[in-house]
Design a protein around this motif. Structure first.
Motif, PDB file in Angstrom:
ATOM      1  N   PHE A 276       0.830  -1.253   0.260  1.00 25.37           N
ATOM      2  CA  PHE A 276       0.085   0.128   0.112  1.00 25.37           C
ATOM      3  C   PHE A 276       0.768   1.363  -0.010  1.00 25.37           C
TER       4      PHE A 276
ATOM      5  N   GLN B  62       0.232   5.812  -0.425  1.00 25.55           N
ATOM      6  CA  GLN B  62      -1.056   6.854  -0.527  1.00 25.55           C
ATOM      7  C   GLN B  62      -0.199   8.283  -0.590  1.00 25.55           C
TER       8      GLN B  62
ATOM      9  N   ALA C 277      -6.155   4.702   5.731  1.00 26.44           N
ATOM     10  CA  ALA C 277      -6.436   3.346   5.625  1.00 26.44           C
ATOM     11  C   ALA C 277      -6.031   2.725   6.942  1.00 26.44           C
TER      12      ALA C 277
ATOM     13  N   ILE D 121      -9.873   0.827   3.158  1.00 30.18           N
ATOM     14  CA  ILE D 121      -8.889   2.090   2.618  1.00 30.18           C
ATOM     15  C   ILE D 121      -9.930   3.025   2.070  1.00 30.18           C
TER      16      ILE D 121
ATOM     17  N   LEU E  46     -12.950   4.993   9.409  1.00 30.38           N
ATOM     18  CA  LEU E  46     -11.896   3.753   9.640  1.00 30.38           C
ATOM     19  C   LEU E  46     -11.951   3.606  11.288  1.00 30.38           C
TER      20      LEU E  46
ATOM     21  N   GLN F 185      -4.436   6.732  -3.743  1.00 29.83           N
ATOM     22  CA  GLN F 185      -4.130   5.515  -2.994  1.00 29.83           C
ATOM     23  C   GLN F 185      -3.846   4.304  -3.978  1.00 29.83           C
TER      24      GLN F 185
ATOM     25  N   ALA G 103      -3.285   0.102  -3.771  1.00 28.35           N
ATOM     26  CA  ALA G 103      -3.289  -0.970  -2.989  1.00 28.35           C
ATOM     27  C   ALA G 103      -3.020  -2.367  -3.829  1.00 28.35           C
TER      28      ALA G 103
END
Length: 573
Positions: A12, A14, A30, A45, A69, A233, A235
């Protein structure tokens, strides 16, 4: 949840920059939990773009990302991913809307929100506004979200949906299967309005360094004239995780039913070699993949295409098998490509079923029967460690391969926790085969691991004798009273080579009352493998234990005889 072994692995990176604007009103975030939370909740995310026409845009986007989150991971583990995320988003929307209504400056707390949850072998997309989520798979870029924009004229558009804009909110939701190597891109319009899809595709395939890729995409957006904040972002899925039951159902139950297949037909890169079994409820085929590896494909019957309970149970079968790793339980395997319809695959185990062996060889030698019993116990205990009861242990569901006995069917399994969850779908209760299922399933008693113990003992008894321990009457009994009238038939009646102590171990495991059976399968296995000292003189146990009904009849007759004698004696005087 200690038994769950998370294996989801995500790379990951960002970035969020103000760009040419004085203030960055975007927010990215995230959360990568560890342990059981990675299995039950997955990786979340989120990206949000505060509506710039509002002075509270930055606070709105921060509230949305921070809230989702935090609150998503606080929802109950028994909730499905869609239920958890949607409830949290709706709650955040109401909060932002109330902030807008109660603000003395009449500031609107408005923001977009795009949330990607990667969990097990599934991806879940939740979206409001014009931020975006893309997926790059095998060099092809696909936009997974749609922009909630309304065009006024050639040069003017406005956001038609946003968090905080109204008390009610419609959230776009989608669930997908993930594959190893998938690359997900989340972006705000500062990036995707400036960089076209073709350029995005080229750049996303240039390097595996996600941090460097974020910087390159940002600089490209600026070079192409982006006037907005730029946030993105990335992933990448390095390894998929163990699928969860509820989310497997969510995704797979949406697939169409496959057609009835014939030899030579292909489905998703799998060629049908042979029809192994057909019934009203399912079809089972021997198939081969492109490398020539034989597999077993199970498909649902078209008769149940509109039966939600049936579909849920069918999907649950593959999920149960995917959670297990034991050589005495058939292994569920992933299809060679994305499923186009509903089915699941298992490894192919060449060999006869236990039904065939009993028909050809019963009665088995004691050593052979106890060896197979040990293997079956290992397979059943693997299920029990996952809080799962098999509930349909019978010879047809056992294949004898090169590594011994193997359980090959999960169609009647019961899973603790899953059954306790509230479900809008009425359960499809399937009872195991009557001759092998424990009596409590029919008279309504409490079921548990000892119910599978009973079925295992029936199997071992049948291997040793070719008979049923309670005879034909067992299959007709339905009430507790009817079961209590049945008498255990000693295995020595049919096979004098069975040791007395082994027969006693079978009798205990085959008790009509679950509480009278063994507390654990390990204890039963020990008693059928070696003599229990307490039972070495079992031939001389009291008559009341061997035949209680005869004792009570004899006592009753004796009582009447004594009474009659007394009457005669009194009358003669």
């Amino acid at each position: 949840m200690e038994h769950l072994q998370p294996s989801l692995d995500i790379s990951f990176a960002q970035l969020s920059e103000a760009g040419r604007k004085p203030e960055n009103q975007d927010t990215v975030g995230a959360r990568f939990p560890e342990g059981a939370a990675l299995v039950t909740k997955g990786v979340a995310i989120a990206i949000a773009d505060g509506v710039s026409s509002s002075s509270a845009a930055r606070q709105a986007s921060q509230t949305a990302v921070t809230g989702i989150l935090t609150d998503y991971y606080a929802t109950p583990d028994t909730w499905r991913t869609g239920q958890s995320a949607n409830r949290v988003i709706q709650s955040l929307n109401r909060y932002l809307w109330s902030q807008s209504q109660n603000n003395v400056r009449q500031e609107g707390y408005l923001t977009t929100l795009s949330l990607l949850v990667l969990k097990g072998d599934k991806a879940f997309v939740f979206h409001v506004g014009d931020s975006r989520i893309y997926r790059l798979r095998n060099g092809q870029l696909e936009q997974l979200t749609r922009d909630h924009n309304q065009r006024i004229d050639k040069n003017t558009t406005y956001l038609s949906r946003a968090l905080g804009a109204d008390l009610t909110l419609e959230v776009d939701m989608e669930s997908l299967e993930i594959e190893r190597g998938d690359l997900y891109l989340l972006s705000t319009d500062g990036l995707h309005d400036a960089v076209d899809d073709k350029t995005l595709t080229q750049m996303l395939t240039q390097t595996d360094d996600l941090d460097a890729l974020c910087q390159t995409l940002y600089q490209t957006a600026l070079a192409r004239g982006s006037e907005d904040n730029v946030s993105l972002q990335l992933a990448r899925v390095n390894n998929i995780g163990t699928p969860s039951e509820s989310d497997a159902i969510t995704v797979l139950s949406r697939l169409p039913f496959p057609p009835i297949l014939n030899k030579g037909q292909c489905l998703d890169g799998l060629t049908v070699e042979k029809i192994l079994h057909e019934s009203e409820r399912s079809q089972v085929y021997l198939v081969k993949n492109r490398e020539g590896v034989p597999l077993v494909m199970k498909t649902p019957s078209p008769n149940y295409s509109d039966d939600a309970a049936y579909i849920e149970r069918f999907v649950r079968e593959s999920w149960i098998g995917a959670r297990l790793s034991n050589r005495h339980v058939v292994r569920v395997v992933e299809p060679p490509q994305t499923r186009s319809c509903l089915y699941y695959l298992t490894e192919f185990i060449p060999g006869p079923t236990l039904t065939q062996l009993i028909r050809e060889r019963a009665p088995f030698a004691v050593a052979d029967a106890t060896e197979l019993a040990e293997q079956l116990v290992a397979g059943v205990r693997a299920l029990h460690r996952k809080d799962t009861l098999h509930q349909d242990l019978k010879p047809d569901n056992i294949v004898i391969g090169t590594q011994g006995a193997c359980l090959v069917d999960f169609g009647s399994c019961w899973v603790a926790g899953v059954e306790e969850m509230a479900s809008p779908i009425a359960g499809d209760k399937i009872l195991g085969t009557l001759d092998y299922s424990a009596p409590e399933y029919r008279y309504g008693g409490a079921t548990g691991p000892r119910s599978d113990q009973f079925s295992l003992a029936v199997l071992v008894y049948e291997m040793l004798t070719g008979k049923h321990p309670y005879g034909e009457a067992y299959g007709k009994a339905m009430s507790l009273n009817q079961f209590q009238k049945l008498s255990y038939r000693s295995s020595l009646q049919f096979n004098p080579l069975v040791p007395v102590w082994l027969d006693r171990a079978l009798e205990k495991a085959l008790s009509i009352q679950p509480g009278q059976r063994y507390e654990a399968l390990s204890e039963w296995l020990q008693d059928i493998k070696r003599p229990n000292p307490n039972w070495l003189n079992a031939r001389h146990k009291p008559l009341i234990e061997r035949h209680p009904e005869r004792v009570w009849k004899l006592l009753a007759l004796t009582g009447w005889a004594v009474a009659a004698g007394l009457l005669v004696f009194v009358a003669s005087r």
